[in-house]
Design a protein around this motif. Structure first.
Motif, PDB file in Angstrom:
ATOM      1  N   GLY A 116      38.995  74.264  33.258  1.00  0.00           N
ATOM      2  CA  GLY A 116      38.649  73.505  31.945  1.00  0.00           C
ATOM      3  C   GLY A 116      37.119  73.413  32.078  1.00  0.00           C
ATOM      4  N   LYS A 117      36.477  72.817  30.964  1.00  0.00           N
ATOM      5  CA  LYS A 117      35.147  72.883  30.630  1.00  0.00           C
ATOM      6  C   LYS A 117      34.599  71.334  31.079  1.00  0.00           C
ATOM      7  CE  LYS A 117      35.211  75.640  26.617  1.00  0.00           C
ATOM      8  NZ  LYS A 117      34.568  75.689  25.216  1.00  0.00           N
ATOM      9  N   ASN A 118      33.524  71.461  31.719  1.00  0.00           N
ATOM     10  CA  ASN A 118      32.992  70.140  32.330  1.00  0.00           C
ATOM     11  C   ASN A 118      31.531  69.850  31.534  1.00  0.00           C
ATOM     12  OD1 ASN A 118      34.632  69.715  34.379  1.00  0.00           O
ATOM     13  ND2 ASN A 118      33.584  70.963  35.683  1.00  0.00           N
ATOM     14  N   ASN A 119      31.605  68.547  31.049  1.00  0.00           N
ATOM     15  CA  ASN A 119      30.182  68.191  30.411  1.00  0.00           C
ATOM     16  C   ASN A 119      29.228  67.994  31.456  1.00  0.00           C
ATOM     17  OD1 ASN A 119      30.491  65.672  31.492  1.00  0.00           O
ATOM     18  ND2 ASN A 119      31.518  64.886  29.622  1.00  0.00           N
ATOM     19  N   LEU A 120      28.162  67.716  30.960  1.00  0.00           N
ATOM     20  CA  LEU A 120      26.933  67.653  31.989  1.00  0.00           C
ATOM     21  C   LEU A 120      27.034  66.650  33.140  1.00  0.00           C
ATOM     22  CD1 LEU A 120      23.914  68.527  32.947  1.00  0.00           C
ATOM     23  CD2 LEU A 120      23.247  66.759  31.397  1.00  0.00           C
ATOM     24  N   ILE A 121      27.632  65.599  32.856  1.00  0.00           N
ATOM     25  CA  ILE A 121      27.929  64.521  33.708  1.00  0.00           C
ATOM     26  C   ILE A 121      28.945  64.778  34.835  1.00  0.00           C
ATOM     27  CG2 ILE A 121      28.751  62.111  34.064  1.00  0.00           C
ATOM     28  CD1 ILE A 121      27.337  61.364  31.352  1.00  0.00           C
ATOM     29  N   ALA A 122      29.939  65.548  34.192  1.00  0.00           N
ATOM     30  CA  ALA A 122      31.166  66.066  35.122  1.00  0.00           C
ATOM     31  C   ALA A 122      30.767  67.007  36.142  1.00  0.00           C
ATOM     32  CB  ALA A 122      32.156  66.703  34.381  1.00  0.00           C
ATOM     33  N   CYS A 167      30.575  66.936  40.081  1.00  0.00           N
ATOM     34  CA  CYS A 167      31.165  67.971  40.880  1.00  0.00           C
ATOM     35  C   CYS A 167      30.342  68.390  42.013  1.00  0.00           C
ATOM     36  CB  CYS A 167      31.738  69.219  40.231  1.00  0.00           C
ATOM     37  SG  CYS A 167      33.191  68.608  39.112  1.00  0.00           S
ATOM     38  N   LEU A 168      28.859  68.292  41.758  1.00  0.00           N
ATOM     39  CA  LEU A 168      28.022  68.695  42.959  1.00  0.00           C
ATOM     40  C   LEU A 168      27.871  68.015  44.099  1.00  0.00           C
ATOM     41  CD1 LEU A 168      24.742  69.497  40.654  1.00  0.00           C
ATOM     42  CD2 LEU A 168      26.348  71.189  41.950  1.00  0.00           C
ATOM     43  N   PHE A 169      28.411  66.537  43.925  1.00  0.00           N
ATOM     44  CA  PHE A 169      28.325  65.617  45.032  1.00  0.00           C
ATOM     45  C   PHE A 169      29.831  65.151  45.648  1.00  0.00           C
ATOM     46  CE2 PHE A 169      24.665  64.757  42.259  1.00  0.00           C
ATOM     47  CZ  PHE A 169      23.635  65.020  43.338  1.00  0.00           C
ATOM     48  N   VAL A 170      30.827  65.550  44.946  1.00  0.00           N
ATOM     49  CA  VAL A 170      32.330  65.174  45.234  1.00  0.00           C
ATOM     50  C   VAL A 170      33.136  66.614  45.526  1.00  0.00           C
ATOM     51  CG1 VAL A 170      34.557  64.236  44.428  1.00  0.00           C
ATOM     52  CG2 VAL A 170      32.166  63.051  44.074  1.00  0.00           C
ATOM     53  N   ASN A 171      33.707  66.556  46.678  1.00  0.00           N
ATOM     54  CA  ASN A 171      34.590  67.789  47.188  1.00  0.00           C
ATOM     55  C   ASN A 171      35.897  67.710  46.129  1.00  0.00           C
ATOM     56  OD1 ASN A 171      36.026  69.659  48.255  1.00  0.00           O
ATOM     57  ND2 ASN A 171      35.242  69.451  50.257  1.00  0.00           N
ATOM     58  N   MET A 172      35.794  68.379  44.964  1.00  0.00           N
ATOM     59  CA  MET A 172      37.081  68.409  44.250  1.00  0.00           C
ATOM     60  C   MET A 172      38.399  68.879  44.977  1.00  0.00           C
ATOM     61  SD  MET A 172      36.003  67.030  41.759  1.00  0.00           S
ATOM     62  CE  MET A 172      37.325  67.184  40.391  1.00  0.00           C
ATOM     63  N   ASP A 173      38.063  69.965  45.998  1.00  0.00           N
ATOM     64  CA  ASP A 173      39.325  70.232  46.520  1.00  0.00           C
ATOM     65  C   ASP A 173      39.816  69.286  47.546  1.00  0.00           C
ATOM     66  OD1 ASP A 173      41.096  72.190  47.699  1.00  0.00           O
ATOM     67  OD2 ASP A 173      40.236  72.406  49.496  1.00  0.00           O
ATOM     68  N   LYS A 174      39.005  68.465  48.241  1.00  0.00           N
ATOM     69  CA  LYS A 174      39.436  67.289  49.007  1.00  0.00           C
ATOM     70  C   LYS A 174      40.024  65.991  48.153  1.00  0.00           C
ATOM     71  CE  LYS A 174      37.415  64.268  52.587  1.00  0.00           C
ATOM     72  NZ  LYS A 174      36.532  63.814  53.402  1.00  0.00           N
ATOM     73  N   MET A 175      39.359  66.010  47.022  1.00  0.00           N
ATOM     74  CA  MET A 175      39.826  65.115  46.010  1.00  0.00           C
ATOM     75  C   MET A 175      41.318  65.422  45.366  1.00  0.00           C
ATOM     76  SD  MET A 175      37.813  63.324  42.884  1.00  0.00           S
ATOM     77  CE  MET A 175      38.398  63.036  41.471  1.00  0.00           C
ATOM     78  N   LEU A 176      41.700  66.474  45.075  1.00  0.00           N
ATOM     79  CA  LEU A 176      42.745  67.065  44.322  1.00  0.00           C
ATOM     80  C   LEU A 176      43.660  67.878  45.144  1.00  0.00           C
ATOM     81  CD1 LEU A 176      41.233  67.550  40.917  1.00  0.00           C
ATOM     82  CD2 LEU A 176      42.602  65.688  41.426  1.00  0.00           C
TER      83      LEU A 176
END
Length: 73
Positions: A34-40, A44-53
């Motif tokens: 999907g597309k991420n806006n600037l805030i998203a 993602c730079l600071f949160v490990n999305m693999d760990k989160m999801l």
């Protein structure tokens, strides 16, 4: 599959399943894009999305396996 998120940021992503025959089994890959806006993007730079999801993806794949596996496998 269209996924609409509300938290932590509103957004719409597409989840895809791909199936690849491998011998007598099938390899399933579950991905999301999907597309991420600037805030998203900054999030993602600071949160490990693999760990989160990642755990949710693993549970979903295990559920898929349990309903599609031949009895005794």
């Amino acid at each position: 599959i269209r996924l609409d998120f509300v938290k932590p940021f509103a957004g719409t992503n597409i989840a895809e399943f791909t199936f690849k025959p491998e011998g007598s089994q099938t390899v399933v890959t579950w991905s999301m894009s999907g597309k991420n806006n600037l805030i998203a993007r900054a999030f993602c730079l600071f949160v490990n999305m693999d760990k989160m999801l990642g755990g949710e993806f693993e549970k979903g794949l295990e559920n898929l396996k349990s309903v599609t596996a031949a009895p005794g496998k």
